[in-house]
Design a protein around this motif. Structure first.
Motif, short mmCIF file in Angstrom:
data_model
loop_
_atom_site.label_atom_id
_atom_site.label_comp_id
_atom_site.label_asym_id
_atom_site.label_seq_id
_atom_site.Cartn_x
_atom_site.Cartn_y
_atom_site.Cartn_z
N GLU A 94 0.83 -1.21 0.00
CA GLU A 94 0.00 0.00 0.00
C GLU A 94 0.86 1.25 0.00
N GLU A 95 2.03 1.16 0.71
CA GLU A 95 2.90 2.32 0.82
C GLU A 95 3.71 2.54 -0.46
N GLU A 96 4.12 1.46 -1.11
CA GLU A 96 5.01 1.58 -2.26
C GLU A 96 4.24 1.33 -3.55
N ARG A 97 3.67 2.36 -4.09
CA ARG A 97 2.92 2.25 -5.34
C ARG A 97 3.80 2.70 -6.51
N VAL A 98 3.56 2.10 -7.65
CA VAL A 98 4.32 2.44 -8.85
C VAL A 98 3.39 3.11 -9.85
N ASP A 99 3.79 4.27 -10.34
CA ASP A 99 2.97 5.03 -11.28
C ASP A 99 3.05 4.40 -12.67
N LEU A 100 1.92 3.81 -13.09
CA LEU A 100 1.85 3.21 -14.43
C LEU A 100 0.90 3.98 -15.34
N SER A 101 0.63 5.25 -14.98
CA SER A 101 -0.38 6.02 -15.71
C SER A 101 0.15 6.70 -16.96
N MET A 102 1.51 6.69 -17.14
CA MET A 102 2.05 7.38 -18.31
C MET A 102 1.55 6.73 -19.60
N GLU A 103 1.37 7.58 -20.59
CA GLU A 103 0.81 7.12 -21.87
C GLU A 103 1.66 6.02 -22.49
N MET A 300 -9.38 -10.36 -21.35
CA MET A 300 -9.97 -10.63 -20.04
C MET A 300 -11.33 -9.97 -19.89
N TRP A 301 -11.75 -9.19 -20.89
CA TRP A 301 -13.03 -8.48 -20.89
C TRP A 301 -13.17 -7.64 -19.62
N ARG A 302 -12.24 -6.68 -19.50
CA ARG A 302 -12.28 -5.73 -18.40
C ARG A 302 -12.37 -4.31 -18.95
N ARG A 303 -12.95 -3.42 -18.17
CA ARG A 303 -12.99 -2.01 -18.54
C ARG A 303 -11.58 -1.43 -18.53
N MET A 304 -11.38 -0.40 -19.33
CA MET A 304 -10.08 0.28 -19.38
C MET A 304 -10.02 1.35 -18.30
N ASN A 305 -8.89 1.41 -17.61
CA ASN A 305 -8.64 2.48 -16.65
C ASN A 305 -7.43 3.26 -17.14
N LEU A 306 -7.68 4.48 -17.61
CA LEU A 306 -6.60 5.28 -18.20
C LEU A 306 -5.83 6.08 -17.16
N MET A 307 -6.20 5.99 -15.90
CA MET A 307 -5.43 6.53 -14.77
C MET A 307 -5.49 8.06 -14.65
#
Length: 451
Positions: A94-103, A300-307
């Motif tokens: 929870e404390e160590e998150r990695v930012d994967l939101s870059m395009e 996997m038929w999941r919605r997209m989360n563009l962050m």
């Protein structure tokens, strides 16, 4: 992938007990195996029709594959096992998150698919190096593990083609060099042709018009030499379809300028280039189909989360550029898109192919372009068709139907309209394809296939 026996799993706080089902004794099971959880790893297994909803248990030195009764039960098993693994380290994750939101991170799997399909090994390696540098020293929460799993599958594909890497490197050229060369080639050739035509007109003014026939024969011969040089640079070197389209546009524009002196050689250029353009269209069609099938295999038929709002805004602009003006209705709260990544990626790639192909279009290529387009669309249609018929989970099935609606009622009409605008007449094959898709929308449980 053959079924061996029916088993029941009992997940306890420190071990997993596997028991075999006794068909003659209802509710009774026979002990089969016991695995301590501290030496157990669970791995998702992608569907391999007709087998689906599978996961693998790894316990050194052996492994076993199990098939759940449905997708929901499989998901529960994967989540339970992951919770067992992650519970002690939960606060740290929870404390160590990695930012994967870059395009570039979001689009990296799709970009790798295209690089591999195009045999652009150098480009694929550059993408992998960039990702490895970014993730170096960072923790590995579930989103990072999922990204690494996708990338590692593509690394495997790259290494299987290692023998072709040396060839690919030898074929590397500076970006933009081909288009620059074609601009110079066209300028030199067509300027010389235009000057020769004007000089010929001056020298033979007032003479028998038969002289002009001799000039046209010479001009056609000279055009043949020009196209040879043009094709070697553009088509023999396997340039991208967009680069080939730009180069052909440049040549067409120079041909049109010859009309100022009454000389129309456009049809000659078309005749000399038709085979090369056909080959380019077929090659790029195969690239798109290969990339689409690869994405379908991981569906996997999941919605997209563009962050981020910026990434969502960019996607909206891209879809608007593709002709999808009502994309807003498919966006949800925050940065969610109520569509599958696979369907969205297919839409962008297909509309990109159509736009570039229309720049190359002339009547002799009508059926080649149309058949390539239909073949590409069928890959997506068949994937959605199969998923609708096989999915048992009601919630996931509703999501698949929403993607099918977007594909059939939004994307296909846009393709049909843009094709008609580009070639000047409607395509019955595209109309038939869209009409046939009503079978799925009206009765998705039917065993009737679209194809």
């Amino acid at each position: 992938m053959a079924q061996l026996q029916r088993v029941h799993g009992f997940l306890m706080n420190d071990c997993l007990l596997v028991a075999t089902w006794l068909p003659q004794r209802r509710g009774m099971y026979r002990y089969n195996a016991l695995y301590p959880l501290d030496g157990l790893a669970v791995v998702n297994v992608k569907d391999n029709p007709p087998m689906k909803d599978m996961f693998k248990l790894l316990m050194f030195p052996e492994s076993r594959i199990f098939q759940a009764e449905n997708a929901k039960i499989k998901r529960e098993w994967l989540e339970e096992e992951e919770e067992e693994d992650d519970e002690p380290a939960a606060p740290e994750v929870e404390e160590e998150r990695v930012d994967l939101s870059m395009e570039w991170v979001q689009e990296l799997p799709e970009d790798l698919d295209v690089c591999i399909a195009q045999r652009d090994f150098e480009g694929a390696v550059d993408l992998l190096d960039k990702l490895n540098r970014y993730l170096e020293g960072k923790p590995s929460p579930p989103p990072v593990k999922e990204l690494r799993a996708k990338v590692e599958e593509r690394v495997r594909q790259l290494t299987e083609r290692a023998a072709a890497v040396h060839t690919a490197i030898r074929q590397l050229r500076i970006e933009g060099a081909t288009l620059l060369y074609i601009h110079k080639l066209c300028h030199v050739f067509f300027t010389s042709l235009l000057e020769t035509a004007r000089e010929f007109e001056t020298d033979f003014a007032g003479t028998d018009s038969g002289c002009y026939s001799a000039f046209v024969v010479w001009a056609r011969s000279a055009m043949g030499m020009f196209v040879d040089a043009f094709s070697k640079q553009v088509f023999d070197s396997k340039e991208s379809l967009s680069t080939a389209a730009e180069c052909v546009q440049v040549a067409k524009e120079h041909c049109r300028q010859l009309g100022d002196i009454g000389l129309d050689l456009t049809f000659v250029v078309h005749a000399l280039l038709v085979k090369d353009i056909q080959g380019a269209l077929h090659s790029y069609k195969d690239i798109i189909i290969e990339a689409t099938k690869h994405r379908n295999s991981e569906e996997m038929w999941r919605r997209m989360n563009l962050m981020t709002p910026e990434a969502l805004g960019k996607l909206k602009e891209e879809m608007k550029g593709c002709g999808v003006s009502d994309f807003e209705q498919y966006t949800g709260d925050d940065c969610w898109v109520n569509l599958s990544y696979t369907v969205v990626a297919f839409t962008k790639q297909t509309m990109g192919f159509l736009e570039e192909a229309l720049k190359l279009y002339f009547p002799e290529l009508h059926m080649v372009l149309l058949e390539s387009l239909v073949e590409i669309i069928l890959v997506a249609v068949q994937h959605v068709d199969y998923s609708l018929r096989c999915e048992q989970d009601p919630e996931k099935k509703a999501f698949i139907r929403q993607n099918a609606s977007f594909l059939y009622e939004t994307v296909l009409p846009v393709v049909e309209k843009r094709f008609e605008e580009g070639v000047g007449k409607p395509a019955r094959q595209l109309q038939d394809l869209r009409n046939a898709s009503r079978l799925i929308r009206v009765n998705p449980e039917s065993t009737t296939s679209v194809v």
